[in-house]
Design a protein around this motif. Sequence first.
Motif, PDB file in Angstrom:
ATOM      1  N   GLU A 222       0.829  -1.204   0.000  1.00  0.00           N
ATOM      2  CA  GLU A 222       0.000   0.000   0.000  1.00  0.00           C
ATOM      3  C   GLU A 222       0.864   1.255   0.000  1.00  0.00           C
ATOM      4  N   THR A 226       1.185   4.192  -3.026  1.00  0.00           N
ATOM      5  CA  THR A 226       0.925   5.620  -2.824  1.00  0.00           C
ATOM      6  C   THR A 226       2.168   6.458  -3.121  1.00  0.00           C
ATOM      7  N   LEU A 231      -1.083   6.706  -6.055  1.00  0.00           N
ATOM      8  CA  LEU A 231      -2.488   6.340  -5.883  1.00  0.00           C
ATOM      9  C   LEU A 231      -3.073   6.930  -4.608  1.00  0.00           C
ATOM     10  N   ASP A 232      -4.373   7.161  -4.617  1.00  0.00           N
ATOM     11  CA  ASP A 232      -5.071   7.541  -3.390  1.00  0.00           C
ATOM     12  C   ASP A 232      -4.994   6.382  -2.415  1.00  0.00           C
ATOM     13  N   GLN A 233      -5.014   6.697  -1.144  1.00  0.00           N
ATOM     14  CA  GLN A 233      -4.821   5.671  -0.125  1.00  0.00           C
ATOM     15  C   GLN A 233      -5.916   4.611  -0.154  1.00  0.00           C
ATOM     16  N   ASP A 234      -7.162   5.003  -0.385  1.00  0.00           N
ATOM     17  CA  ASP A 234      -8.262   4.033  -0.406  1.00  0.00           C
ATOM     18  C   ASP A 234      -8.086   3.037  -1.546  1.00  0.00           C
TER      19      ASP A 234
END
Length: 383
Positions: A222, A226, A231-234
């Motif tokens: 993850e 990011t 990327l967005d965290q979600d």
Amino acid sequence: MKFSDVIGQEEAIGRLRQLVEEQRVPSTMMLCGPLGCGKMALAMAFASYLLGERDGDNSLLSDPMSIKNAEAMLKNWEHPDLHFTYPVIKPAGMSADHKMISDDFTREWHEMISESQYFLMDNWLSKMDAANQQAIIGAGESDELTRKMSLKSSQGGYKVSIIWLPERMNAECANKLLKLLEEPPHKTVFLMVCEEPELLLDTIKSRTQRIDIKKIDDDAIERALTERRGLDQDIAHRIARIANGNWMRALENLDAGNENRQFLDMFIMFMRLSYQRDIKELKKWSEIVSSNYGREKQRRMLNYFSRMVRENFMYNFKQAELCYMTQEEENFSSKFARFINEANVIEISELLQKARKDIGQNANGKIVFFDLALQMIVLLIRK
């Protein structure tokens, strides 16, 4: 390639650092672990560390100029004391007398590892324009490796040989390499990066120190998504969870047209035809797979099928945290999962594993996949 460039794997990195600090580096090491865990990236980072590149830790190589020189040579992976061995193909038109070696594809190899230290066999086959050929490590490679490793270190330190997928050595090469491992040259380190260690000669395995690399932590994937991919965290969190420790799978899920979507379509078709006992269409399905997919892709597809069998079995327990599927996969599993149960899950898994092994041993694809289909018809009706 520094240790900080490796995604996760803090425990393995700590162990490798300790071996150097305690001056207990074995002459032969074998890094094993699941697909996509970063074994090759870790091996390349360790080789860089042995050859002088440091990541904020200069205690073992205090000369700043030596560090600078090592980093300059390793930038393009052209350090004279670093050697790569990897499976290759024999291009059409090549003389039958020529024994293929890794150096025949040096340009393609350096292009690939310069782009990323995370890659699959399919990436390498594509670089070589391999079509449906299988890549192996032949006898000529062991002769060349013996010659290279017998030379004196140009920098006065370690000589490092990274052998990617040693299980793809043919018998002649493996036996010649065994002699080299039995009496390794002074201050030489062999780093074997292995996907299927069970295929290696026992005599070779007995001369290596095996280090098992775990799946990458979801948090590390993850974080990499990011920080490196923006990327967005979600979104990163969901992809990391689906990746289940496999960085390559995480990257696949970033690609809207990724291969797994194709494999899902083939899995759905295969299971529906098996349930309908449509032997005529299953025969067509077998011919499509064997004719249109190369052997490496066939093996990846069978790996995907095995994962889907596992996910569908776990789906029956109604525990969301136990399942790692995309929305498309889950949509199919919501109706199909009940057909994978305690009565057949083990046999189906073993059947897929056997088919994958047979394909790897050059069995006729049409026969392997049609036999798989016929047996799946019987297993799916078990309750």
